[in-house]
Design a protein around this motif. Sequence first.
Motif, PDB file in Angstrom:
ATOM      1  N   ARG A  30      32.479  61.637  35.805  1.00 48.98           N
ATOM      2  CA  ARG A  30      32.042  62.640  34.794  1.00 48.98           C
ATOM      3  C   ARG A  30      33.311  63.378  34.267  1.00 48.98           C
ATOM      4  NH1 ARG A  30      27.852  67.305  36.761  1.00 48.98           N
ATOM      5  NH2 ARG A  30      28.373  68.974  34.942  1.00 48.98           N
ATOM      6  N   GLN A  34      34.451  63.764  30.443  1.00 50.56           N
ATOM      7  CA  GLN A  34      34.358  65.079  30.042  1.00 50.56           C
ATOM      8  C   GLN A  34      35.572  65.610  29.519  1.00 50.56           C
ATOM      9  OE1 GLN A  34      31.518  66.284  30.107  1.00 50.56           O
ATOM     10  NE2 GLN A  34      31.487  68.419  29.478  1.00 50.56           N
ATOM     11  N   ASP A  77      27.866  69.501  44.506  1.00 48.71           N
ATOM     12  CA  ASP A  77      26.508  69.447  44.749  1.00 48.71           C
ATOM     13  C   ASP A  77      26.093  70.180  46.059  1.00 48.71           C
ATOM     14  OD1 ASP A  77      23.892  69.057  44.193  1.00 48.71           O
ATOM     15  OD2 ASP A  77      24.047  66.791  44.352  1.00 48.71           O
TER      16      ASP A  77
ATOM     17  N   TYR B 177      21.813  63.656  40.194  1.00 50.20           N
ATOM     18  CA  TYR B 177      23.141  64.466  39.647  1.00 50.20           C
ATOM     19  C   TYR B 177      23.331  64.236  38.100  1.00 50.20           C
ATOM     20  CZ  TYR B 177      28.296  64.924  39.315  1.00 50.20           C
ATOM     21  OH  TYR B 177      29.774  65.296  39.044  1.00 50.20           O
ATOM     22  N   TRP B 178      22.956  63.060  37.678  1.00 47.90           N
ATOM     23  CA  TRP B 178      23.558  62.687  36.136  1.00 47.90           C
ATOM     24  C   TRP B 178      22.748  63.514  34.971  1.00 47.90           C
ATOM     25  CZ3 TRP B 178      27.957  60.238  35.448  1.00 47.90           C
ATOM     26  CH2 TRP B 178      28.192  59.355  36.793  1.00 47.90           C
ATOM     27  N   ARG B 180      21.973  66.659  35.206  1.00 48.80           N
ATOM     28  CA  ARG B 180      22.567  67.888  34.659  1.00 48.80           C
ATOM     29  C   ARG B 180      23.802  67.687  33.899  1.00 48.80           C
ATOM     30  NH1 ARG B 180      25.006  70.281  39.674  1.00 48.80           N
ATOM     31  NH2 ARG B 180      24.084  68.575  40.805  1.00 48.80           N
ATOM     32  N   TRP B 181      24.549  66.593  34.050  1.00 42.50           N
ATOM     33  CA  TRP B 181      25.530  66.177  33.266  1.00 42.50           C
ATOM     34  C   TRP B 181      24.980  65.702  31.907  1.00 42.50           C
ATOM     35  CZ3 TRP B 181      28.553  61.094  32.857  1.00 42.50           C
ATOM     36  CH2 TRP B 181      29.703  61.497  31.785  1.00 42.50           C
TER      37      TRP B 181
END
Lengths: 267, 266
Positions: A30, A34, A77, B177-178, B180-181
Amino acid sequence: MAVLHAWRAARVTPLGELHAPPRMTAVLVRLVVQVVLVASLWHGLYSRTGTTAGLAEGQAVSYAVLAVLASRLRELDQYAGRDTVLQHMHFGTIVYWYLRPLPPQRYHALRALGEQLYGFAWALGGYLVCLAAGVVDPPGSAAVAGVFALSLLLGQWVLYHVMLMLDQLCFWTVRNNAAMLILIFAQNLLSGVYAPLWFFPDWFITLSGFLPFQATLSVPLSIYIGRIPLSDAWEQLAVQAFWGVALTLFTRFLWRRAARRVISQGG
Amino acid sequence: MNGMRIAWRVTRLNFRAQLEYRTEFLLMIAIGAIWQVSVIVFATVLLTRFTGMGGWDSSEVLLIPATRMLAHGLFVLLLGRVHGAGRQIQEGRIDIYLTRPMPVHRQLQLAFFPTNAIGDLTVAVGLMVGALSRSRLDWTPGRISYLIAAVIGGMLLEAALFTAITCAALRFPAADYWSRWLEELLGTFGSYPLNVLPKAVGGLLTYGLPLAFVAYFPAAVLTGHGHDTGAPYWLAALSPLLGVAAYLGSRVLWRWSLRHYAGVNG
């Protein structure tokens, strides 16, 4: 012994993360995607424009990428760890925080410290890779780097207390998901996570100057990219310190009030 | 027909349940509106500072966030409970759904009323009205029909993506989790002409994660930029149909995943 207890509390979240390789892989993927997307977007936007809002292309890209990396500092998390204040309030387990030999405010602070240090390791690693790859510009001078580091530290201090206030809100409202989301949104918007505050209208910049959010991220990043010159930086550092002290005192007051609201098993 | 009646009754009860906490109810509407306003604020800032984004003028660019936000608002209202369903999976609620005489997917969607959709849709409709009033296009019945199809297709495509993540979460609860991304990506990069990005990155957001099909391609077709997207024109034009196909595919995947669901404890 106190240090040992502090160490044990602080390492809870990092240990949880280190024992979940899929989650760490997800964070890595991610973060990389990003950074690539954000850098590409700002390079693309600047392809037909010169300096705008006092920011050149390199400054805007550096700011945006550093904002992405900084977001790792407090974006674990925690919900999966079942140790958010919101969850404890919902399930009535917050009472256990008050039954331990460690005061709840210290436990909360130690957990956050561990999270922020773990997040900092990610951000620092990402920064060094981006610096080596030429995605972000280096700081203008050693003095800029030093003042940036100090400002970042003050910003994290303010950020902790902003997030702590969100947690403390849970003691007063039974259902407060929406209020939490609104405050997190305000934090992201007014600290410059979505876009550097310099691009916003003057009234928006003036408004954000009266709030603590810009002290968390916008100030240190603006110092790093040189949008706030060193001659003006001390004033900004003083503002950050003011918010740090004010919020520390306020949250300490809230902890005392919150303790009176904790009930065990309905009575 | 009986199933529809039950679904309607459950929705009414869920709505009343949300009304129990009045402040939270109003704040949930506010949060929907505020999240959407953030997209508008960011888009306005970029349009003001960077004129001619990707060769599109500002009235054309506005059509992209308007389409996306309207599609997103409808998704939140009608199919949005698949977003964040990982929590229900982690709490073992799916196991309860499996014992009831109603399809699990429908129970998941009826779990609560999405109050924030009211705020989402209010802002989205406002932005769409603004985008259409600023548009210099001739809004023929054909264009209007295509826009409506694009909004529905965008809604279904978003639903398909979140359903796919929920399917993964049935097996690996942390996969939530993914979601939210994905929401963040859709909000950030789904609202601008993707041709401002390098070709490789634009390609990733087209063929890797089909974000371009939600609003960018339909808006490009409507505004005459359909040949400049880097993708074949016919593919861009078929975006609404792709949404339908993707959603149907995701439901097949859902049924398959549910058959292989072994519970949170294995």
